[in-house]
Every structure is written in C-alpha cells, then in structure tokens.
Design an enzyme around this catalytic site. Structure first.
Site, PDB file in Angstrom:
ATOM      1  CE  LYS A 256      -4.014   1.660   2.015  1.00 50.82           C
ATOM      2  NZ  LYS A 256      -5.241   1.292   3.559  1.00 50.82           N
ATOM      3  CD  GLU A 342     -19.106  -3.914   9.162  1.00 46.87           C
ATOM      4  OE1 GLU A 342     -17.864  -2.718   8.273  1.00 46.87           O
ATOM      5  OE2 GLU A 342     -18.868  -4.787   8.873  1.00 46.87           O
ATOM      6  NE  ARG A 370     -19.925  -4.092   6.198  1.00 46.56           N
ATOM      7  CZ  ARG A 370     -19.411  -4.768   5.169  1.00 46.56           C
ATOM      8  NH1 ARG A 370     -19.638  -4.151   3.792  1.00 46.56           N
ATOM      9  NH2 ARG A 370     -18.853  -6.091   5.384  1.00 46.56           N
TER      10      ARG A 370
END
Length: 629
Positions: A256, A342, A370
């Site tokens: 990243k 979640e 979610r």
C-alpha cells in the site's frame, strides 16, 4: 520500480490512452513505462484533490496488467470497496475529469455504474465483489454469452463473512470466475485475525503451497506473486485468461502506497489524504476551530473506562476512523478490532453484555447497516445493554451517499426497548457517553456526525442524562423548533431570522428519539401555533415518531400546525457538507421557511396560551411528573 516527480512530467504513453483497448497496442517495455507515468499522474491528481491515495498507488501495476490482458467492458472488472479505483478511472476515459474527484458534480471516489460502462458494479463498502461477480458469471452462462469476470478484493475485505459465503458458493459451482486477492497486509490500518496470519504463512511458503484455504474452497490457486512485477503479472494473467474451466484464485502481494516514499513510511500508508505537497508528502492542514466529534467521543470513553473496568470497546477495522485507537493505547486488553466483520462485532458485543461487561460498539452508521439482523436478533430481542456509538451520522461530504448516515434512527428506533440519542454538540456527546455507560436496561445508541464540533467548552465529566428527556434551549411563544442532532445550531440561526420578522420562537433539543420526551412535546404543541421538527436522517425517523405520538394522543386536533424536516427521499451525491445540507433543505434558511409555511398568513390565534419562561418550566415539570406517574 522507482519514483520521481515533477508537475510537468511528460506522459507520452498515458496521453495515448483513451480506453483500455489502447493498452493492447503496447509492448511489454511500453506497459512498464506506462505504469510509471500512471503512478506519477495518480500522485499529481490526488495531491490536488485529496482522497484515497495509498490503496491506489498499491495497484498501479495490477491495474495496468488487468486492462492490458482483459477486454473491458466486454470482460467484467469488479473492484472491491473501490477506493483503489483512481488508476482504473484514469485508464478508462476519465483522466480529464479527475480534477473533479470527490467534488460536487464531479467523479465519485468509488466505482459508480452511472458514471462509466467500465464500472459494472458500484462499491464503497467492502467484501461485495465475489458475490457480485458470481451474479455476473451466472448471468453470462445462462445467456450463453462470452467474457471473463474478474474480481479484485483486498486482504482486509476478504476477512468479512460475505466474502467467505461467496467463495463457498463459487467453489462448488464450477463457474468460470477469476478472483484476484490484493494482499498488502492492510485494510485502513494493519490487518488483524487468523486470515491475516494464514496469508502471511502462505507468503513465507512461497512456491510450496500444497494446501491452503482457497484451494480447499474449490479454487485453482495461483501465487503468491509480486503485484508490482509486470514481468510476472502479465504472462500469468494471460495464462489464466486463456484457460476455460472453473474458478481461479490469484494471490497478488502488493505494498500500500507503493512507489511513493512518504506513503510507504506512514503508518496508514496515506490511506486517505488532504491535498499535499508531492515533494515532501506534507498535507494541507485544515485549521480546526474545535476538536472533532470522533475525538471527543474517544476521549470521553477513555475517561469513563478509567473508573469502570467493565467498559470494553469494539470496532470493525476502523480503530482510527472511530477514534478507538486512543482507547487501544489506554486499555489494550479491553479494545478489540475484529476486522471487517460488523455482524461478528455486534454479536461479540452481545456476548460481552450478557456476561456483565459494558461493551461500546463503535461503527459508522452506514457500516452498522451490515449487521442489522444481529442488532435485532442478538441484541434487541434479548434486551442486552450493548452501547452503539454511531459515527458519521448525517451527510459526510466527499465520500458521498455510500457513507452518509441517513437511516440509523429509523432502523434502531423501531426496535422494542431500544434507546436512541443524538448529540446536538460535543458537550452533549460527552454526556451521552456517560449516559450510555450507566445504562443497563437494554440497548442504547448515540449518534454524532463527522467533522469538528461547535467549539463550546467541554465538561470535565459527563452528566448522566434522564432517559427520554429533552431540553429547552431558547424560549418563545409563536413557533417551536424541535431539533434532533447537530442541526440545532441551524435551528438557533433560524430563530434569529424569524425574530427579525417579529416571530417569537422556542428552540428545543430533543436529545432522544426513543423514548420521546412526551411532556416536552405536549408543551410545545399546546403553547405554539407551529411545531417544526428537524433531523439529519431519512423520512420515517424522529419526525415520524413525533407525528405518531401526537396523532394518537389527539394533540394535533386543531391545535398546532406541524412540519417535519428530514433528509430527502433520494441519495445525495458528494459535495461539501454545506452544499449537501443546502440540497437537503436543512439549513437555517429552510428551517425558517418551514416555520413561515406553518404560520401561513395568520398570526398565532389568541387561544394559544402564552406564558413566561418560569411558567413554561413549571408546566414542563408538572407534565414530566404526570408522565412519570
């Protein structure tokens, strides 16, 4: 792969690219040079606009390789989460519009079907790509069509249950589907959990992977391979493209922020940035007038936890975003980042609550959606005192409708036994943290927006609020404005506008959508010609609850005109928060207009009782006592 940059850097190869098909004419050496130009162009753009940088830099070579190998849009390319899609947008005909990224009337920061035929599936929440890809692959096969379906998913997104559900389905289907795992050992922060450990083990055993999770799910596993090495990527993707049978899983290892030293050195790899100076990596600092609501929440929770060792904090791969990194630093044994999961986070919190702990589950409003079944079945039905700290309530600006917290009041307040609060300013947020910590009678939620507070002094210690009690902020007699949340400041401004016209206005802060302050409602309706409710949520929320109560009590029978201001029944595209609230008609000007609309051409009639402030407070006290009885 090296890096050099100048604002006037030449991009001769990138200048030739209008659509991905143009990459087909380039040889291997040209594609390598194109990747360098694309990295520089991505840096130049994001240095001016801000946005998601680190994830986009990490997929430069992968993006070039995918578009050089496959033939979009005939081949379906699906980016999971899609905050890494800036290079993809540049190569798919949107380069000249990239200066409008994340701005009003500009390009979305995510893939968006309405924006381009090269965005077959929109995404801004994680872990959707394999499920959507299975849908595209199934439709292709049922219609007898040709074309590949390629899903690019990150290792953070792979940790979510939905990704495993999809792999379970794909692996047994035998359908032709290509899944590319972009493994950079990061989500927004460093990846956590057993899957992260498994991927690390696969990387360490490179070349000797005789057995792994993905093979056991029924995929033809390839990798791991360096995702920045076009010498290896291009031939391997071509080989996979030319095969015909079954699902394939390609494990690509990337970094990243790759190729930009300031990003690679940063802890978050420049996941999301303000405009910045490319030479130094120094971001433009926005001078905040007050601490953010997120910071206020985190610090208030730390203070509560100092005196109560039963308080624990849970987040789903958003420790920094929710401020719980501060809690982690103070109480590492009581802070839990469960990854992008979640559903698990909510039921994990329910188990903690059932065991006598005091869990605070800190999740953005849109991400909490979610886990709705877990909220209903595992928390509300069992009346467990899970505390939900709901960040990013209301409109959020550049991230647009995918991250706007519009629906949580509706989907929580309709559940029996749920207490739902909204902070009107940062001091109120401190009180609500204390109130939630002390609340053991069932689930409780408090919502607060993105961005900085109002700048008012913060209390040293939070005050435990009486459940279901609002407050009068300003007293008047003609119009009552009842705010739920941080539109309160605009309600006060609306009062000033109306006072210039000779209209006397009461402004009240509801604090609670559930339970409602029914005594305060009775007072406002009985003593004003108009009641206007204001909230930063969708229709069906606070205003609907107020209307339902007043109608059933007969309090609307010829007594008071009522107007409800909510977010409109539409998804509002990204813009500045100010522009978004202007479009939503929730500014002081619109609130004042709603009050005038209620008043019409008539001044308040003589039978509307008018009392002084002391009389109003006495009436409120009597009504509260009556309600308590």
């Amino acid at each position: 792969m090296g890096f050099s940059f100048a604002n006037d850097v030449a991009t001769p190869l990138l200048d030739q690219v209008r659509v991905p098909l143009d990459l087909k004419a380039m040889d291997h050496a040209a594609l390598c040079r194109l990747a360098e130009e694309l990295r520089g162009e991505t840096l130049r753009i994001v240095s001016e606009t801000g946005g998601h940088l680190g994830s986009s830099l990490g997929v430069i070579e992968l993006t070039v390789a995918i578009h050089a190998t496959f033939s979009a849009p005939r081949d379906t390319i699906i980016w999971d989460v899609s905050h890494q899609c800036y290079p993809h947008k540049i190569l798919t005909g949107r380069r000249e519009r990239m200066h409008s990224l994340r701005k009003k009337n500009g390009l979305s920061g995510f893939t968006r079907r309405q924006e381009s035929e090269f965005d077959p599936f929109g995404a801004a929440h994680s872990s959707t790509s394999i499920s959507a890809g299975m849908g595209f692959a199934t439709a292709r096969d049922l219609k007898g069509e040709e074309g590949h379906v390629v899903c690019i998913i990150g290792d953070g997104a792979m940790s979510a249950g939905m990704a495993f559900e999809a792999m379970n389905n794909v692996g047994t289907s035998g359908r032709r589907l290509i899944v590319i795992l972009n493994d950079n050992d990061m989500s927004i922060s460093a990846s956590t959990g057993a899957l992260s450990d498994h991927l690390a083990d696969i990387r360490q055993r490179s070349g000797a992977n005789t057995n792994n999770l993905f093979q056991n799910f029924g995929f033809d596993y390839r990798g791991p391979i360096d995702g920045h090495d076009l010498d290896r990527l291009l031939p391997l993707l071509s080989e996979i493209r030319d095969e015909q049978d079954g699902p394939v899983f390609l494990h690509v290892v990337t970094r990243k922020g790759a190729g930009y030293p300031p990003a690679e050195r940063a802890a978050d790899k420049y996941h999301g940035v303000n405009p910045f100076d490319v030479a130094t990596g120094t971001q433009t600092k926005v001078q905040a007038k007050a601490p953010s609501y997120t910071k206020v929440f985190a610090e208030a929770l730390v203070e509560e936890a100092k005196s109560d060792d039963r308080i624990v904090a849970i987040t789903a791969a958003m420790a920094t975003g929710t401020g719980l990194d501060r809690f982690q630093a103070a109480f590492p044994d009581r802070a839990f980042d469960v990854g992008i999961a979640e559903q698990h986070a909510v039921t994990f919190a329910a188990g903690l609550a059932a065991s006598g702990m005091k869990p605070f589950c800190a999740i953005y409003s849109t991400f909490l959606q979610r886990a709705y079944d877990q909220i209903v079945h595992d928390v509300a039905l069992q009346q467990l005192p899970v505390r939900f700290a709901i960040d990013r309530a209301g409109l959020v600006g550049a991230d647009g409708p995918t991250h706007a917290g519009a629906f949580d009041v509706v989907y929580l307040a309709n559940l029996p036994g749920f207490t739902v609060m909204a902070a009107s300013d940062e001091a109120e947020l401190v009180h609500m943290v204390a109130t939630a910590a002390a609340h053991d009678q069932g689930p409780i939620a408090f919502r607060y927006p993105r961005g900085e507070g109002t700048g008012i002094p913060l209390p040293k210690n939070g005050e435990i609020l009486p459940i279901g009690r609002g407050r009068i902020v300003e007293q008047g007699s003609d119009v009552a404005i009842l705010s739920f949340g941080t539109r309160l400041a605009d309600c006060v401004k609306a009062r000033r506008l109306l006072s210039l016209e000779g209209t006397s206005v009461t402004v009240a802060d509801a604090r609670f959508a559930k339970p409602l302050d029914t005594a305060l409602l009775a007072e406002l309706v009985n003593n004003h010609a108009v009641l206007v409710t204001v909230e930063e949520g969708s229709t069906g929320g606070f205003g609907a609850l107020v209307l339902h109560h007043l109608a059933n009590r007969g309090l609307l029978d010829g007594r008071c005109a009522l107007r409800t201001l909510t977010l409109p029944d539409t998804f509002i595209a990204q813009a500045s928060p100010e522009d978004m609230y202007e479009e939503a008609k929730l500014t002081a000007r619109h609130i004042a207009a709603a009050a005038r609309n209620g008043l019409g051409s008539q001044r308040p009639t003589s039978d509307v009782r008018r009392t002084g402030r002391a009389g109003q407070q006495e009436l409120t006290t009597r009504l509260h006592r009556a309600e308590d009885r």
